[in-house]
Design an enzyme around this catalytic site. Structure first.
Site, short mmCIF file in Angstrom:
data_model
loop_
_atom_site.label_atom_id
_atom_site.label_comp_id
_atom_site.label_asym_id
_atom_site.label_seq_id
_atom_site.Cartn_x
_atom_site.Cartn_y
_atom_site.Cartn_z
N ARG A 160 20.18 20.66 59.60
CA ARG A 160 19.19 19.68 59.16
C ARG A 160 19.86 18.39 58.71
O ARG A 160 21.05 18.35 58.41
CB ARG A 160 18.35 20.23 58.00
CG ARG A 160 17.56 21.49 58.33
CD ARG A 160 16.69 21.90 57.13
NE ARG A 160 17.50 22.18 55.95
CZ ARG A 160 17.01 22.28 54.71
NH1 ARG A 160 15.73 22.09 54.50
NH2 ARG A 160 17.81 22.56 53.69
N ASP B 236 30.97 17.08 54.23
CA ASP B 236 29.89 17.66 53.42
C ASP B 236 30.46 18.39 52.22
O ASP B 236 29.95 18.29 51.10
CB ASP B 236 29.01 18.57 54.26
CG ASP B 236 29.78 19.68 54.98
OD1 ASP B 236 31.01 19.56 55.16
OD2 ASP B 236 29.13 20.66 55.40
#
Length: 240
Positions: free
Chosen positions: A11, A100
């Site tokens: 996502r 991330d």
């Protein structure tokens, strides 16, 4: 206005915030809904800065740039660095640390002092350690809960994609598979916790599977949603 984008394996998480304020809106889009960013931009004042942490590849970045339209020129693609925002990157090659994970570490450090275990439970599960001085000690990567279930269904002849529930001593195949995957996730976190130095320690868990994982941990753990977005926001403030 600042727009932070965390483009992960499954996502795109987004967050709009004022330059010196809290989140005004946060949410998530599937990658095939990337065009929705155009609509979202129309609902808020044009951002003066857009920060992107992307681990989904060049195609995802291109899609995001297209969706940003006239704002694409303000896009700043964040990379992992040797140090930032009070966190020192202990990877042998700092630039190879997933951005991330890097942003999540920075976000976690802003939320919690002391030694930290930073867990992101998503498509993959990452378990990263910070010491009390903000040094990244290293971390683990393992398949997330759904990937574990899918691997068993794909690679074995007689096992299904399980829809069971956790049990201490499962008495059905579906329950045995779901329980085994959850126990593996929790066990990896708990083993890393046992190695974490320092008398004052915290565990922050983020990601789509955070709640299910926390439920089965025997260590103190706190849910902290959108850690990479918190990290991006802090980086934006530091470089304003």
């Amino acid at each position: 206005m600042i727009l932070c984008l965390d483009s992960g394996n499954s996502r795109i998480k987004y967050g709009f915030c004022a330059a010196d304020g809290d989140w005004l809106a946060c949410g998530a889009l599937a990658h095939d809904q990337c065009g929705e960013l155009t609509r979202l931009l129309g609902e808020w004042p044009a951002p003066t800065r857009i920060l992107l942490a992307n681990v989904a590849g060049a195609g995802a970045e291109a899609c995001i740039r297209a969706a940003l339209g006239d704002c694409a020129g303000r896009l700043e693609v964040v990379r992992s660095t040797p140090a930032a925002a009070g966190v020192v990157n202990g990877y042998r090659q700092p630039e190879r640390l997933g951005v991330d994970r890097w942003c999540a570490l920075i976000g976690a450090r802003q939320l919690q002092a002391g030694a930290l275990l930073v867990v992101m439970a998503g498509t993959a599960t990452t378990i990263d350690a910070l010491d009390a001085d903000g040094r990244f000690l290293g971390g683990l990567i393992l398949p997330g809960q759904q990937l574990m279930l899918a691997a068993l269904a794909r690679a074995t002849a007689g096992l299904p994609f399980a829809a069971g529930r956790h049990a201490a001593w499962p008495q059905s195949t579906d329950d045995a598979i779901v329980s085994g995957a959850l126990e593996a996730q929790a066990g990896a976190v708990e083993r890393a916790w046992a190695r974490l130095p320092g008398a004052v320690r915290s565990c922050l868990v983020s990601g789509g599977n955070a709640e299910a994982l926390i439920e089965h941990l025997v260590i103190p753990a706190v849910r902290a949603d959108n850690l990479p977005l918190h990290g991006l926001r802090h980086l934006a403030r530091e470089t304003a």
